[in-house]
Design an enzyme around this catalytic site. Structure first.
Site, PDB file in Angstrom:
ATOM      1  N   GLU A   1       0.845   5.470   1.318  1.00 40.45           N
ATOM      2  CA  GLU A   1       0.192   6.345   1.980  1.00 40.45           C
ATOM      3  C   GLU A   1      -0.118   7.930   1.353  1.00 40.45           C
ATOM      4  OE1 GLU A   1       4.420   6.861   3.143  1.00 40.45           O
ATOM      5  OE2 GLU A   1       3.032   5.327   2.631  1.00 40.45           O
TER       6      GLU A   1
ATOM      7  N   HIS B   1      -1.791   1.178   9.111  1.00 40.04           N
ATOM      8  CA  HIS B   1      -0.393   1.523   8.957  1.00 40.04           C
ATOM      9  C   HIS B   1      -0.557   2.842   7.941  1.00 40.04           C
ATOM     10  CE1 HIS B   1       3.721   0.728   7.760  1.00 40.04           C
ATOM     11  NE2 HIS B   1       3.628   1.536   6.864  1.00 40.04           N
ATOM     12  N   GLU B   2      -1.306   2.822   6.926  1.00 40.50           N
ATOM     13  CA  GLU B   2      -1.388   4.047   5.955  1.00 40.50           C
ATOM     14  C   GLU B   2      -2.016   5.204   6.493  1.00 40.50           C
ATOM     15  OE1 GLU B   2       0.515   3.473   3.595  1.00 40.50           O
ATOM     16  OE2 GLU B   2       0.663   1.423   3.949  1.00 40.50           O
TER      17      GLU B   2
ATOM     18  N   ALA C   1       0.925  -1.092  -0.110  1.00 40.17           N
ATOM     19  CA  ALA C   1      -0.005   0.111   0.043  1.00 40.17           C
ATOM     20  C   ALA C   1       1.112   1.280   0.128  1.00 40.17           C
ATOM     21  CB  ALA C   1      -0.939  -0.198   1.205  1.00 40.17           C
TER      22      ALA C   1
END
Length: 1017
Positions: free
Chosen positions: A405, A437-438, A403
């Protein structure tokens, strides 16, 4: 992350488009051509004179080459003739016709595109940082990705950029970044002094492909403090390499549907537009995206900030204009044009949306549900507030990273989509954790960015800590800490036990260096170091300290001292009396970590001593230089057998600290003669613990008699520490072996995960030795009881960790050919092949597919291959792809390796794991190494993930443990390949291979005796 070697960016002052023709020369004609070299140079000069400054270009055979200066052409001819190899020699050609460039902005005009010369110097640079003569503060960027022509394209993009800057020095050059695949329209370049409104003529331009430096040479010097606007138009290809502005595709009803998307970390914004592509060179951005309006598909464009307006253009196109962004670095920009649809909720005043392909929109429910809960928790914890009025999350079919951010527009792999009945508990666990997390990055990395990539951990370590921590708070039954310690922390400790590791604050410069630190050290070790900060301060003061840091550095850039200062200020304000620099600085400025030796001394005292832990090479490490001499300030927590407490809330006043000067520490604590002390409660500290032999024996006795008295995380820690201490020669291997003999009674995930990691290493080392058969018998016996106890009955209402534990045990049982497990796997696949529905529970499918292919024939492999090509779910396709690597047939494994670099068979984002799957097979180990070393140059183009080919090299050599394999690595290092994109991977491979060789030499006889005793053989 490897950079392309193609060169199509052009920037010389006298230039035109490519053109010309070529000829071939053999060695026979070499002497004659050498005599003609001077004449050629004279001819070149005359052509330059009479062409009025038009640039010379040439084309050799069917391949285009960069335009050359007269001097470069002359030297090329001389060099090739001297070499006598018959390589292509370029003729001097007339200027080619002008080529016009489409630009998306309605008011933009276009003129001839120009082609840049090669760099004028061949010296390898040591500084890859931009020379800052001006600093950007506002970009006006317009882009038009062209994705509408069906399978035949064209797939390209064009655009314009205007950059407002302020001059910081008196100079006559401005240097930006531009990737070699970006074609800049030289005639469009304009520089204007915004203070005087006067145009500043650009005398000429130059380009250096190694550093991607695009230099404008001005006719007058910059005036310090004046504002300058830089304008240019450009175009480039929409490649499918997964970086920059690139092409992605998914299938719907047998047809390809295309989208344009971005991945700019790190450093790839320069592949989409000319820019100042460093994290500290922040600016605001006015973004316009031009897209098709109407037609067969309903296209939408997305960027970081909300849409402001849409204006019609010609030919059925519209311009979507987005609100001006906040101050941000180029690597966090994102642009997407697709036919996606979305679901939305409003959370904390922010529009929270999840986007997916129209026919898969229903599978966004899980991500949207978890995402809104997680985002709400972050907004409650951190200030300043989230900066945009919307946060988009989108599933991309082709995506190298897990992913990204991007501020306000987070991109993910399409495993973000949870499909009931197909997706597993591990998939849901990943979805929640990666979203967390992002979202954490929206503060840590986005609001405050690193001054340079050396401080990447200030982004990734915080995100890697808060991701599992916040999910664990919201869903306590998921036991996220247990999973995190047994997987991420133990994995990082293994990597960080080598002399070829690196500090968290790492000295990096080149793109290869930068990609090399997107690794387990930065992410997983980093999360462990953040967890120690959390332990030391306690959650509430820690969050307040982080908010001080965020407020002080918002929209700016930081290094680790900025963090220590903010945390120390909060510690003082909260009455904690902590100097966070003294406590934490040794952990981020030195690689590796300590092992703490615990000894019982007289008069109810326990003595703690520390030393640097290295799994191998310690005898050669005495001259290594660490900022603190490889000593650390170590927070010590412990519990004793007659007063067991594994859940105490620790704070500054009940933690003991070992001093960074390395002095032993004595603590008054009574340990019963038949009892134990266990240090590092729930493994909050990033260090190993060794004990006197008697304490080890007492701990092992407790595990055998009442293992539940010890917390599951510490049971996992005991196994992990003991086995790694034995590898390092700090503990007798027989004691490490005793730590796992109780496991048939233990059904918990964490200790079994530690067991499978350490015994997996033993399996790798014994795989090609006469002991391997006995090892398989031992493992088969070991898993029998827990496999029968846990069973295979998974229900939907189980917490993910329980499903994962069952799946782990089934995997161990089938991998070691426990017959009941093998029969179940084969029967399930046979029923599916016979036309019955696939009734295998998603969490068990990966193991069952692999086992059935391993024990089956060609028809089983072919069936899985066909299912792989027709399956729509990414999670299911990944399981099927892995199963293809489980065959015992080497020709099928070679076929799979060939598939890994064929984008029609395996998406480039999956190339690395496909090769690793083959390398992990006993029958594919050598095949994978040979394939990678033979195809290395091609793989550097295919594998564009941030960890790049370096990760591949480490993965495929993990089992190497012979002198012959060590020499193979050395020979490859000396082969002349370009390893700049692999960082220090090969040095690490040599280090780990040497450690493996030494382990096998020291432990072969020990394991022979132990396996004989365990198996009765």
């Amino acid at each position: 992350m490897a950079l392309k070697n193609s060169f199509t960016l052009d920037t010389e002052s006298s230039s035109s488009d490519r053109g010309g023709s070529g000829c071939y020369v053999s060695a026979v004609h070499g002497f004659i051509l050498l005599l003609l070299a001077v004449a050629i140079s004279v001819g070149v000069g005359l052509l330059v004179h009479f062409s009025g400054g038009g640039e010379l270009v040439c084309q050799c055979g069917q391949s285009q080459t960069p335009a050359q200066s007269p001097e470069a052409l002359r030297q090329m001819c001389i060099d090739l003739v001297k070499d006598g190899t018959g390589q292509e020699i370029c003729e001097v050609c007339p200027a080619a016709p002008e080529r016009t460039t489409k630009t998306p902005a309605p008011e933009a005009t276009t003129t001839a595109t120009t082609i840049a010369p090669p760099p004028t110097t061949t010296a390898t640079p040591t500084d890859y940082r931009l020379p800052i003569t001006v600093r950007p503060y506002l970009y006006n960027l317009a882009l038009q990705p062209n994705i509408y022509g069906g399978d035949n394209g064209p797939f390209d993009f064009n655009g314009t950029v205007s950059i407002a800057t302020v001059a910081e020095v008196t100079a006559n050059t401005i240097t930006l970044h531009a990737h070699p695949t970006l074609n800049i329209d030289k005639a469009s370049i304009q520089v204007r002094d915004m203070n005087t409104t006067n145009s500043v003529p650009v005398q000429d331009t130059s380009y250096e492909s190694l550093r991607h430096f695009f230099v404008l040479r001005l006719s007058t010097s910059l005036a310090i403090g004046h504002h300058y606007e830089i304008f240019m138009s450009f175009n480039g290809p929409l490649s499918q390499d997964g970086v920059g502005l690139y092409l992605s595709v998914y299938q719907e009803e047998g047809k390809n549907v295309y989208l344009a998307t971005t991945q700019f970390e790190a450093p790839h914004a320069r592949k989409a537009f000319p820019c100042f592509d460093e994290p500290a060179l922040k600016a605001q951005f006015d973004i316009t995206l031009v897209r098709q309006d109407g037609g067969e598909r309903n296209y939408t464009s997305l960027s970081n900030s909300p849409l402001r307006s849409t204006s019609p253009l010609q030919n059925g196109m519209v311009a979507d204009v987005f609100e001006r962004t906040v101050v941000m670095p180029t690597y966090l920009l994102a642009f997407i044009v697709s036919d996606y649809e979305y679901v939305e909720d409003t959370v904390s005043g922010v529009l929270y949306r999840t986007w997916a392909m129209p026919k898969r929109l229903e599978y966004t429910e899980t991500a949207q549900r978890h995402g809104t809960a997680i985002f709400k928790r972050f907004t409650e914890y951190f200030t300043p507030a989230y900066v945009f009025s919307k946060l988009d999350n989108i599933a991309i079919p082709d995506f190298n990273a897990g992913a990204m951010e991007n501020w306000g527009l987070i991109t993910y792999r399409d495993t973000l989509l949870y499909e009931p009945g197909v997706s597993s508990a591990s998939d849901e666990n990943w979805i929640a954790e990666v979203i967390s997390h992002e979202i954490a990055h929206q503060w840590f990395g986005n609001l405050v960015s690193p001054k340079w990539w050396s401080w990447l951990w200030l982004n990734e370590a915080f995100a890697s800590f808060w991701d599992y921590h916040v999910v664990g708070e919201i869903y306590p039954s998921w036991r996220k800490l247990d999973l995190h310690v047994a997987t991420s922390i133990h994995g990082a400790m293994s990597v960080d036990s080598l002399r070829t590791s690196h500090p968290l604050t790492a000295d990096v410069m080149t793109p290869g260096d930068i990609s090399g630190i997107f690794d387990d050290i930065t992410y997983s070790k980093g999360s462990g170091i953040i967890r120690m900060m959390h332990l030391v301060m306690g959650q509430v003061p820690f969050i307040r300290g982080l908010n001080r840091y965020l407020e002080a550095q918002k929209f700016g850039n930081a290094e680790h001292q900025d963090l220590w200062d903010a945390l120390t200020q909060e510690a003082t304000a909260s009455g904690l009396g902590l100097d966070m620099t003294a406590i934490m600085d040794p952990w981020v400025t030195q690689m590796n970590y300590p092992v703490v030796k615990v000894s019982i001394t007289a008069n109810n005292k326990v003595t703690f001593t520390q030393q640097r832990f290295l799994v191998s090479g310690a005898e050669n490490a005495s001259q290594d230089v660490g900022k603190y001499g490889y000593k650390w300030t170590i927070p010590i927590t412990f519990t004793v057998s007659d007063n067991v407490n594994f859940t105490e809330e620790y704070a500054y006043d009940n933690i003991h600290y070992m001093n960074v000067n390395g002095d032993p520490m004595e603590v008054n604590v009574a340990v019963p003669s038949s009892g134990w002390i266990i240090v590092n409660i729930q493994e909050c500290g990033f260090y190993r613990v060794n004990y006197d032999e008697q304490i080890w024996e007492n701990i092992i006795t407790t595990l055998l008699n009442n293992h539940q008295e010890i917390h599951p995380i510490n049971r996992a820690q005991i196994i992990n520490d003991a086995w790694n201490l034995a590898k390092a020669g700090l503990l007798d291997q027989s004691i490490a072996l005793e730590t796992v003999t109780y496991l048939s009674k233990d059904l918990d995930y964490a200790p079994w995960r530690a067991f499978s990691r350490e015994l997996g290493y033993v399996e790798d080392m014994l795989e090609r030795t006469p002991l391997y058969g006995m090892f398989q018998v031992f493992m088969n016996k070991t898993v029998a009881t827990p496999y029968s106890s846990l069973g295979t009955n998974i229900t939907e209402d189980m917490p993910p960790v329980d499903k994962i534990e069952i799946a782990q045990m089934v995997s161990l049982a089938c991998n070691y050919d426990y017959q009941e497990c093998v029969d179940t796997a084969v029967n399930n696949l046979d029923r599916w092949m016979a036309g019955q529905p696939n009734s295998m529970y998603p969490d068990l499918r990966s193991t069952y597919y692999c086992t059935a292919v391993r024990h089956g024939g060609l028809e089983h492999w072919q069936f899985v291959y066909e299912k792989y090509h027709t399956e729509q779910s990414s999670s299911e396709r990944n399981r099927l792809r892995r199963a293809l690597s489980c065959t015992r047939e080497t020709w099928l494994l070679q076929r799979l390796l060939d598939m890994s670099v064929n984008a029609s068979e395996v998406r480039p984002q999956d190339a690395r794991t496909t090769i690793t799957y083959v390398a992990n097979s006993p029958w594919g180990r050598d095949l994978a190494w040979n394939f990678v070393t033979y195809n290395y140059a091609k793989l550097t183009e295919v594998i564009q993930s941030v960890s790049g080919v370096g990760r591949v090299l480490r993965d495929i050599s993990a089992k190497f443990n012979t002198e012959q394999e060590y020499k193979k690595v050395q020979d490859f290092m000396n082969s002349g390949e370009d390893f700049s994109g692999a960082g220090s991977a090969l040095t690490q491979v040599l280090d780990s291979t040497r450690a493996n060789i030494e382990w096998l030499r020291k432990n072969y006889i020990i394991f022979q005796s132990w396996l004989q005793s365990q198996t009765g053989n």
